[in-house]
Design an enzyme around this catalytic site. Structure first.
Site, mmCIF file in Angstrom:
data_model
loop_
_atom_site.group_PDB
_atom_site.id
_atom_site.type_symbol
_atom_site.label_atom_id
_atom_site.label_comp_id
_atom_site.label_asym_id
_atom_site.label_seq_id
_atom_site.Cartn_x
_atom_site.Cartn_y
_atom_site.Cartn_z
ATOM 1 N N SER A 1 15.844 -32.398 18.403
ATOM 2 C CA SER A 1 15.417 -31.491 19.480
ATOM 3 C C SER A 1 16.475 -31.301 20.555
ATOM 4 O O SER A 1 16.164 -31.162 21.737
ATOM 5 C CB SER A 1 14.102 -31.983 20.099
ATOM 6 O OG SER A 1 13.059 -31.975 19.150
ATOM 7 N N GLY B 1 11.773 -31.684 15.581
ATOM 8 C CA GLY B 1 10.760 -30.636 15.553
ATOM 9 C C GLY B 1 9.523 -30.940 16.367
ATOM 10 O O GLY B 1 8.528 -30.224 16.272
ATOM 11 N N GLY C 1 15.712 -26.252 15.415
ATOM 12 C CA GLY C 1 15.105 -25.011 15.878
ATOM 13 C C GLY C 1 16.001 -24.154 16.744
ATOM 14 O O GLY C 1 15.996 -22.923 16.636
ATOM 15 N N HIS D 1 18.686 -36.050 4.822
ATOM 16 C CA HIS D 1 17.899 -35.624 5.978
ATOM 17 C C HIS D 1 16.509 -36.257 5.893
ATOM 18 O O HIS D 1 15.961 -36.454 4.805
ATOM 19 C CB HIS D 1 17.786 -34.102 6.004
ATOM 20 C CG HIS D 1 17.210 -33.558 7.265
ATOM 21 N ND1 HIS D 1 15.849 -33.546 7.508
ATOM 22 C CD2 HIS D 1 17.783 -33.027 8.369
ATOM 23 C CE1 HIS D 1 15.626 -33.023 8.696
ATOM 24 N NE2 HIS D 1 16.779 -32.698 9.244
ATOM 25 N N GLU E 1 19.381 -39.029 13.593
ATOM 26 C CA GLU E 1 18.257 -38.147 13.891
ATOM 27 C C GLU E 1 16.977 -38.984 13.926
ATOM 28 O O GLU E 1 16.378 -39.234 12.877
ATOM 29 C CB GLU E 1 18.151 -37.030 12.860
ATOM 30 C CG GLU E 1 18.398 -37.472 11.404
ATOM 31 C CD GLU E 1 17.790 -36.524 10.394
ATOM 32 O OE1 GLU E 1 17.736 -35.326 10.676
ATOM 33 O OE2 GLU E 1 17.336 -37.007 9.347
ATOM 34 N N GLU F 1 13.632 -35.206 6.289
ATOM 35 C CA GLU F 1 12.632 -34.445 5.541
ATOM 36 C C GLU F 1 12.824 -34.603 4.038
ATOM 37 O O GLU F 1 11.854 -34.581 3.276
ATOM 38 C CB GLU F 1 12.691 -32.974 5.967
ATOM 39 C CG GLU F 1 12.187 -32.775 7.381
ATOM 40 C CD GLU F 1 12.673 -31.518 8.062
ATOM 41 O OE1 GLU F 1 12.382 -31.350 9.260
ATOM 42 O OE2 GLU F 1 13.361 -30.701 7.412
ATOM 43 N N ASN G 1 21.082 -26.480 11.507
ATOM 44 C CA ASN G 1 20.328 -26.628 10.271
ATOM 45 C C ASN G 1 19.125 -25.699 10.327
ATOM 46 O O ASN G 1 18.162 -25.978 11.039
ATOM 47 C CB ASN G 1 19.883 -28.084 10.090
ATOM 48 C CG ASN G 1 18.989 -28.279 8.878
ATOM 49 O OD1 ASN G 1 18.978 -27.461 7.961
ATOM 50 N ND2 ASN G 1 18.226 -29.359 8.882
ATOM 51 N N LYS H 1 16.971 -25.118 8.077
ATOM 52 C CA LYS H 1 15.838 -25.569 7.252
ATOM 53 C C LYS H 1 15.320 -24.383 6.424
ATOM 54 O O LYS H 1 16.119 -23.573 5.955
ATOM 55 C CB LYS H 1 14.765 -26.210 8.124
ATOM 56 C CG LYS H 1 15.340 -27.338 9.004
ATOM 57 C CD LYS H 1 14.287 -28.129 9.723
ATOM 58 C CE LYS H 1 14.945 -29.201 10.585
ATOM 59 N NZ LYS H 1 13.950 -30.102 11.211
#
Length: 249
Positions: free
Chosen positions: A211, A172, A233, A94, A166, A96, A9, A11
Site C-alpha cells: 500500500s 491491498g 493499486g 508474490h 511485502e 498471492e 504490479n 496484478k
C-alpha cells in the site's frame, strides 16, 4: 547504495488503453536520473507494452512464470515466452501466488532458477501474515523465505536478484507498515544478506511493497534500507505512479 527502483504490479488489472497511457506519459516525463522504473503487466499485454514502452524509462516485467521451459502445461507461461515478448524481469513468490496458488518455497526456488537461466531478473517477494507478525515471527518467516532461495544459489546468481518485502497484511488493505516497521524488516534482510557477502548486502535492491502511494512514498523511501517500492493499486494511475517515482529521486 543501490539504484532506487519503483516497480508497479498491475496484478489482474489493466487494458491496452492503460498500457498506451503509460507509454505516452513516461515518454514525456522527466524523472530523477538515479531512479529506475518498471511495470509488471498481465501476460496478454506484454507484447503491446513492449512496443508502447520503447524509448521510455519503463522496463517491462511479468508477474510470474512457469518453472518448466516448455511442454504440455496448459495455461502456463514460460520464461522464454516472457523474454520473447520483451520482459526483462519477473515477480517470483508474490504473496498471492503463495497463498492463493499454493506456491511453497520449493516452487518459488524453481521459478527463480527458471528466470535466472533465461537472463530474467527475479524480483523475489518476502512477507509475513498478520497472524505471523502478531506471534512475533516476522523475521523468522521473512528470513526463512529468503534463505530457502539464497542458500540454494551461487554468489553470482544471488547478485542478480531484487528483493521485495511485502507484509501480507498491508497488501491491498489500505494498511501500511509504518516507516519504522518497514525499516526494521529491511534492516534485518540487509543484515542477513551481509552474512552471505558484504558486497551483496550493499548492492541488492530491497523494495517495500504494501500500500505504498504518493502520500506516504517519500517517508518510506527515506528509510536507509528501503531502496524503492513494489506498487500495487497506485501503479494503475499514471499520475499517482509518476508522483511515487518522483519521490524516489
Amino acid at each position: 547504495m543501490p539504484t532506487p527502483l519503483i516497480a508497479g504490479n498491475w496484478k489482474m488489472n489493466g487494458s491496452r488503453a492503460l498500457v498506451d497511457d503509460f507509454g505516452r506519459a513516461f515518454g514525456d516525463a522527466e524523472l530523477p536520473e538515479n531512479v529506475a522504473v518498471a511495470l509488471m503487466v498481465p501476460f496478454p499485454y506484454l507484447d503491446a507494452a513492449s512496443r508502447a514502452f520503447e524509448g521510455t524509462p519503463l522496463a517491462l516485467g511479468a508477474q510470474t512464470l512457469s518453472d518448466r521451459p516448455s511442454g504440455a502445461f496448459t495455461g502456463e507461461v514460460s520464461g522464454e515466452m516472457l523474454r520473447d515478448c520483451g520482459a526483462r524481469m519477473v515477480l517470483v513468490g508474490h504473496s498471492e501466488r503463495r497463498t492463493l496458488f499454493g506456491e511453497d518455497d520449493d516452487a518459488v526456488l524453481a521459478r527463480v532458477r527458471a528466470a535466472l537461466d533465461l537472463g530474467l531478473a527475479p524480483v523475489l517477494c518476502l512477507g509475513e501474515t498478520l497472524e505471523e507478525r502478531d506471534a512475533g515471527r516476522t523475521e523468522a518467516v521473512v528470513l526463512g523465505q529468503l534463505e530457502a532461495v539464497f542458500d540454494a544459489l551461487g554468489a553470482d546468481e544471488r547478485a542478480r536478484l531484487v528483493l521485495a518485502y511485502e507484509p501480507v497484511w498491508a497488501i491491498g488493505t489500505g494498511r501500511t507498515a509504518t516507516p519504522a516497521q518497514a525499516q526494521a524488516v529491511h534492516g534485518a534482510i540487509r543484515a542477513r544478506l551481509a552474512r552471505y557477502d558484504a558486497g551483496l548486502a550493499a548492492d541488492t535492491q530491497v523494495l517495500y511493497g504494501g500500500s505504498m502511494k504518493a502520500a506516504n512514498a517519500a517517508e518510506l523511501l527515506a528509510q536507509p534500507d528501503i531502496d524503492g517500492g513494489l506498487i500495487g493499486g497506485a501503479s494503475l494511475n499514471v499520475d499517482e505512479f509518476l508522483a511515487i517515482c518522483q519521490s524516489a529521486g
